[in-house]
Design an enzyme around this catalytic site. Sequence first.
Site, PDB file in Angstrom:
ATOM      1  N   GLY A 101      35.393  30.267  29.359  1.00  0.00           N
ATOM      2  CA  GLY A 101      36.643  29.632  28.956  1.00  0.00           C
ATOM      3  C   GLY A 101      37.255  28.743  30.019  1.00  0.00           C
ATOM      4  N   ALA A 102      37.004  29.068  31.277  1.00  0.00           N
ATOM      5  CA  ALA A 102      37.582  28.264  32.372  1.00  0.00           C
ATOM      6  C   ALA A 102      36.443  27.503  33.049  1.00  0.00           C
ATOM      7  N   GLU A 151      52.532  46.457  53.620  1.00  0.00           N
ATOM      8  CA  GLU A 151      51.441  47.273  53.072  1.00  0.00           C
ATOM      9  C   GLU A 151      51.968  48.663  52.743  1.00  0.00           C
ATOM     10  N   HIS A 163      16.768  35.944  71.683  1.00  0.00           N
ATOM     11  CA  HIS A 163      17.795  35.922  72.722  1.00  0.00           C
ATOM     12  C   HIS A 163      18.256  34.488  72.944  1.00  0.00           C
ATOM     13  N   TYR A 219      41.758  43.008  51.421  1.00  0.00           N
ATOM     14  CA  TYR A 219      40.885  41.851  51.645  1.00  0.00           C
ATOM     15  C   TYR A 219      41.658  40.532  51.609  1.00  0.00           C
ATOM     16  N   ILE A 220      42.303  40.272  50.461  1.00  0.00           N
ATOM     17  CA  ILE A 220      42.902  38.948  50.261  1.00  0.00           C
ATOM     18  C   ILE A 220      44.101  38.764  51.181  1.00  0.00           C
ATOM     19  N   THR A 223      35.597  33.373  39.075  1.00  0.00           N
ATOM     20  CA  THR A 223      36.551  33.592  40.163  1.00  0.00           C
ATOM     21  C   THR A 223      35.922  33.172  41.486  1.00  0.00           C
ATOM     22  N   CYS A 224      34.690  33.605  41.690  1.00  0.00           N
ATOM     23  CA  CYS A 224      34.028  33.409  42.985  1.00  0.00           C
ATOM     24  C   CYS A 224      34.020  31.945  43.420  1.00  0.00           C
TER      25      CYS A 224
HETATM   26  P1  FAD Z   1      34.411  36.522  37.512  1.00  0.00           P
HETATM   27  O1  FAD Z   1      33.947  35.746  38.668  1.00  0.00           O
HETATM   28  O2  FAD Z   1      35.846  36.910  37.459  1.00  0.00           O
HETATM   29  O3  FAD Z   1      34.037  35.659  36.236  1.00  0.00           O
HETATM   30  C1  FAD Z   1      34.409  36.031  34.954  1.00  0.00           C
HETATM   31  C2  FAD Z   1      34.508  34.781  34.117  1.00  0.00           C
HETATM   32  O4  FAD Z   1      34.677  35.172  32.765  1.00  0.00           O
HETATM   33  C3  FAD Z   1      35.697  33.893  34.443  1.00  0.00           C
HETATM   34  O5  FAD Z   1      35.245  32.595  34.768  1.00  0.00           O
HETATM   35  C4  FAD Z   1      36.533  33.888  33.178  1.00  0.00           C
HETATM   36  O6  FAD Z   1      37.137  32.632  32.909  1.00  0.00           O
HETATM   37  C5  FAD Z   1      35.493  34.231  32.133  1.00  0.00           C
HETATM   38  N1  FAD Z   1      36.057  34.857  30.934  1.00  0.00           N
HETATM   39  C6  FAD Z   1      36.843  35.956  30.876  1.00  0.00           C
HETATM   40  N2  FAD Z   1      37.126  36.265  29.613  1.00  0.00           N
HETATM   41  C7  FAD Z   1      36.499  35.347  28.846  1.00  0.00           C
HETATM   42  C8  FAD Z   1      36.418  35.126  27.447  1.00  0.00           C
HETATM   43  N3  FAD Z   1      37.036  35.923  26.560  1.00  0.00           N
HETATM   44  N4  FAD Z   1      35.705  34.074  26.997  1.00  0.00           N
HETATM   45  C9  FAD Z   1      35.080  33.232  27.858  1.00  0.00           C
HETATM   46  N5  FAD Z   1      35.127  33.397  29.199  1.00  0.00           N
HETATM   47  C10 FAD Z   1      35.816  34.437  29.672  1.00  0.00           C
HETATM   48  N6  FAD Z   1      33.680  38.694  46.602  1.00  0.00           N
HETATM   49  C11 FAD Z   1      32.724  38.644  47.550  1.00  0.00           C
HETATM   50  O7  FAD Z   1      31.652  39.227  47.367  1.00  0.00           O
HETATM   51  N7  FAD Z   1      32.921  37.964  48.722  1.00  0.00           N
HETATM   52  C12 FAD Z   1      34.077  37.303  48.975  1.00  0.00           C
HETATM   53  O8  FAD Z   1      34.209  36.690  50.038  1.00  0.00           O
HETATM   54  C13 FAD Z   1      35.090  37.321  47.989  1.00  0.00           C
HETATM   55  N8  FAD Z   1      36.242  36.662  48.200  1.00  0.00           N
HETATM   56  C14 FAD Z   1      37.182  36.657  47.196  1.00  0.00           C
HETATM   57  C15 FAD Z   1      38.373  35.969  47.441  1.00  0.00           C
HETATM   58  C16 FAD Z   1      39.357  35.943  46.471  1.00  0.00           C
HETATM   59  C17 FAD Z   1      40.640  35.173  46.728  1.00  0.00           C
HETATM   60  C18 FAD Z   1      39.149  36.614  45.242  1.00  0.00           C
HETATM   61  C19 FAD Z   1      40.199  36.578  44.168  1.00  0.00           C
HETATM   62  C20 FAD Z   1      37.982  37.317  45.005  1.00  0.00           C
HETATM   63  C21 FAD Z   1      36.993  37.343  45.992  1.00  0.00           C
HETATM   64  N9  FAD Z   1      35.801  38.040  45.810  1.00  0.00           N
HETATM   65  C22 FAD Z   1      34.853  38.040  46.792  1.00  0.00           C
HETATM   66  C23 FAD Z   1      35.522  38.794  44.567  1.00  0.00           C
HETATM   67  C24 FAD Z   1      34.598  37.971  43.643  1.00  0.00           C
HETATM   68  O9  FAD Z   1      35.193  36.726  43.370  1.00  0.00           O
HETATM   69  C25 FAD Z   1      34.336  38.744  42.374  1.00  0.00           C
HETATM   70  O10 FAD Z   1      33.812  40.013  42.688  1.00  0.00           O
HETATM   71  C26 FAD Z   1      33.349  38.025  41.481  1.00  0.00           C
HETATM   72  O11 FAD Z   1      33.795  36.730  41.139  1.00  0.00           O
HETATM   73  C27 FAD Z   1      33.104  38.835  40.199  1.00  0.00           C
HETATM   74  O12 FAD Z   1      32.189  38.167  39.386  1.00  0.00           O
HETATM   75  P2  FAD Z   1      32.185  38.388  37.807  1.00  0.00           P
HETATM   76  O13 FAD Z   1      31.100  37.520  37.306  1.00  0.00           O
HETATM   77  O14 FAD Z   1      32.172  39.827  37.511  1.00  0.00           O
HETATM   78  O15 FAD Z   1      33.605  37.855  37.292  1.00  0.00           O
HETATM   79  P1  NAD Z   2      42.545  45.221  47.973  1.00  0.00           P
HETATM   80  O1  NAD Z   2      42.343  46.413  47.151  1.00  0.00           O
HETATM   81  O2  NAD Z   2      41.519  44.822  48.957  1.00  0.00           O
HETATM   82  O3  NAD Z   2      43.907  45.385  48.791  1.00  0.00           O
HETATM   83  C1  NAD Z   2      45.130  45.627  48.158  1.00  0.00           C
HETATM   84  C2  NAD Z   2      46.071  46.229  49.188  1.00  0.00           C
HETATM   85  O4  NAD Z   2      47.374  46.233  48.629  1.00  0.00           O
HETATM   86  C3  NAD Z   2      45.711  47.673  49.550  1.00  0.00           C
HETATM   87  O5  NAD Z   2      45.690  47.798  50.948  1.00  0.00           O
HETATM   88  C4  NAD Z   2      46.846  48.477  48.907  1.00  0.00           C
HETATM   89  O6  NAD Z   2      47.153  49.656  49.636  1.00  0.00           O
HETATM   90  C5  NAD Z   2      47.984  47.487  48.939  1.00  0.00           C
HETATM   91  N1  NAD Z   2      49.029  47.690  47.928  1.00  0.00           N
HETATM   92  C6  NAD Z   2      48.863  48.067  46.635  1.00  0.00           C
HETATM   93  N2  NAD Z   2      50.067  48.098  46.018  1.00  0.00           N
HETATM   94  C7  NAD Z   2      50.993  47.721  46.929  1.00  0.00           C
HETATM   95  C8  NAD Z   2      52.416  47.543  46.898  1.00  0.00           C
HETATM   96  N3  NAD Z   2      53.102  47.728  45.777  1.00  0.00           N
HETATM   97  N4  NAD Z   2      53.045  47.162  48.028  1.00  0.00           N
HETATM   98  C9  NAD Z   2      52.327  46.955  49.173  1.00  0.00           C
HETATM   99  N5  NAD Z   2      50.994  47.107  49.264  1.00  0.00           N
HETATM  100  C10 NAD Z   2      50.340  47.472  48.152  1.00  0.00           C
HETATM  101  O7  NAD Z   2      42.871  44.038  46.933  1.00  0.00           O
HETATM  102  P2  NAD Z   2      42.972  42.470  47.123  1.00  0.00           P
HETATM  103  O8  NAD Z   2      43.173  42.112  48.552  1.00  0.00           O
HETATM  104  O9  NAD Z   2      43.958  42.008  46.118  1.00  0.00           O
HETATM  105  O10 NAD Z   2      41.543  41.972  46.671  1.00  0.00           O
HETATM  106  C11 NAD Z   2      41.062  42.302  45.365  1.00  0.00           C
HETATM  107  C12 NAD Z   2      39.581  42.492  45.368  1.00  0.00           C
HETATM  108  O11 NAD Z   2      38.931  41.244  45.492  1.00  0.00           O
HETATM  109  C13 NAD Z   2      39.049  43.316  46.535  1.00  0.00           C
HETATM  110  O12 NAD Z   2      39.144  44.689  46.304  1.00  0.00           O
HETATM  111  C14 NAD Z   2      37.630  42.865  46.599  1.00  0.00           C
HETATM  112  O13 NAD Z   2      36.894  43.575  45.651  1.00  0.00           O
HETATM  113  C15 NAD Z   2      37.720  41.402  46.200  1.00  0.00           C
HETATM  114  N6  NAD Z   2      37.729  40.541  47.411  1.00  0.00           N
HETATM  115  C16 NAD Z   2      36.661  40.587  48.248  1.00  0.00           C
HETATM  116  C17 NAD Z   2      36.648  39.798  49.375  1.00  0.00           C
HETATM  117  C18 NAD Z   2      35.445  39.853  50.286  1.00  0.00           C
HETATM  118  O14 NAD Z   2      34.420  40.379  49.865  1.00  0.00           O
HETATM  119  N7  NAD Z   2      35.527  39.314  51.501  1.00  0.00           N
HETATM  120  C19 NAD Z   2      37.708  38.958  49.668  1.00  0.00           C
HETATM  121  C20 NAD Z   2      38.785  38.942  48.793  1.00  0.00           C
HETATM  122  C21 NAD Z   2      38.788  39.733  47.669  1.00  0.00           C
END
Ligand code: FAD
Ligand code: NAD
Length: 469
Positions: A39-40, A211, A448, A191-192, A45-46
Amino acid sequence: MNTLKEISTHLLVLGGGPGGYVAALRAGQLGVATVLVEGAGLGGTCLNIGCIPSKALIHAAQEFAHARAQVGGSALGIRISDPHIDVAQTVRWKDGIVQRLTGGVATLLRKAGVQHVQGWAHIEDGKTVTVRAPGDSSPSLRIRCEHLLLATGSEPVELPAMPFGGALWSSTDALSPDVLPKRLVVVGAGYIGLELGIAYRKLGAEVTVVEAAQRILPSYDEELTEPVLQALQKLGVVLHLGCNVTGWDAHQGVHIRNAQADEFALPADRVLVAVGRRPRTQGFGLESLHLDMAGRCVAIDARCKTSMRNVWAIGDLTGEPMLAHRAMAQGECVAEQIAGQVRRFEPRAVPAVCFTDPEVVVVGPTPGEARAAGIDCLDASFPLAANGRALTLQASGGFVRVVARRSDHLILGWQAVGQGVAELAAAFSQSVEMGARLEDIAHTIHAHPTLGEAVQEAALRALGKALHF
Ligand code: FAD
Ligand code: NAD
């Protein structure tokens, strides 16, 4: 009268994120008739609003911080005066990377013969889905399939008192900032919150992190997060741990309550709320399938099968760890099964990397987790301060740690914290997946000078034979 156009396919994938597009790609490569509905944006997300844009912003912030660190002279002899950053250009550069990668996904899918349908899917039953084009209120297409793969990902959790919008940013807003805020409050030190909080601090914002838990990155081992905590303090990021957010108003800022029930407000121009993500299970008819759930996630078995025959699920929809590489690996596994291969999704370890500064890498259990599981293990750490390459990179904080079974030295896990250690994740994962023993790593010649020598030295140290420590 039914005016919907109808098509049939063997595999229908819902969601074009790393899980869904990799599944579709592999299925197409293996000759399975495949339709992918997104849809998007392809890449999910990735590629669009997650891993890739965040790492681009983190890199830009790091480059700017490096330049600023040379102002007035540096130990390296570099002199720079008055660096500044054009954040709008940074965002355009980041968007260019995203476009290149998402365009690449479209090309790969086309080459593999996958039919990409742009639109929002709605499930009618386990073999039928309707699709509504973006912006349309009613569906224009019905797709029938033999296998349905659910890969709809996840979405950010919203705090009821602070819904996203305006000054209240989700991670998506923080990746395309309208302004560089003077004061940024980050809710959540996960993480974020920390990856982007550190980036904004390096870009010049005053950053305060709130936090709820008593420590940063609470899902990680404390020894690993200690160097990150020290770096945050050195950067001037203000931390409020063990605090709850109670609300927000534009005048006073973010309202906080600490463990002693004291209430105070943190002024902010923008607030990044990063308190976790939840599986995307609503709004597209998923409930009509009555699948078994694991909490809020779709429950799957070791083949990524749901409780309904020929309905599969992968990625963030299926819960933790919500990581792109797990989603991809599951996608490949499902596609190969649908093509007739015997596969299971049973990794020995899923690597996790937190791209803070310093970076944190975890593969397999920590010593504490291994012992809690009743395993008699040994562990050893090697400090990056004793690694020549780390010194030449001005990156001497942190360590590499190995965990191995005492009886036969089978490597169970690796952990590392330090600048640039994310790239060690490949070596860590390979040694665990391949069933390496400490001796295998200790007797492998590592180039090295590289950070990889710290991996070898950690294994040597676990055997009581460290050379450089
Ligand atoms: P998504 O990537 O969420 O894809 C799902 C897709 O489904 C979306 O494009 C959505 O539009 C589509 N969709 C949903 N419902 C429908 C529908 N009804 N019809 C059509 N399409 C639909 N992970 C890492 O491993 N390393 C990182 O460094 C990392 N950094 C991140 C940073 C941020 C800011 C965020 C938010 C996430 C990060 N993640 C990271 C997590 C990672 O993005 C997700 O784990 C990953 O994208 C999950 O893949 P997925 O295919 O399950 O879902
Ligand atoms: P997260 O689970 O990593 O961290 C959320 C934090 O918010 C936790 O420390 C939690 O204790 C805190 N929290 C929860 N409720 C709160 C509140 N009301 N007030 C204050 N603190 C609160 O979640 P995220 O940072 O949103 O990231 C979401 C997911 O996306 C991650 O769990 C991870 O799976 C994925 N991600 C991965 C990467 C990576 O792989 N480098 C980077 C970004 C995101």
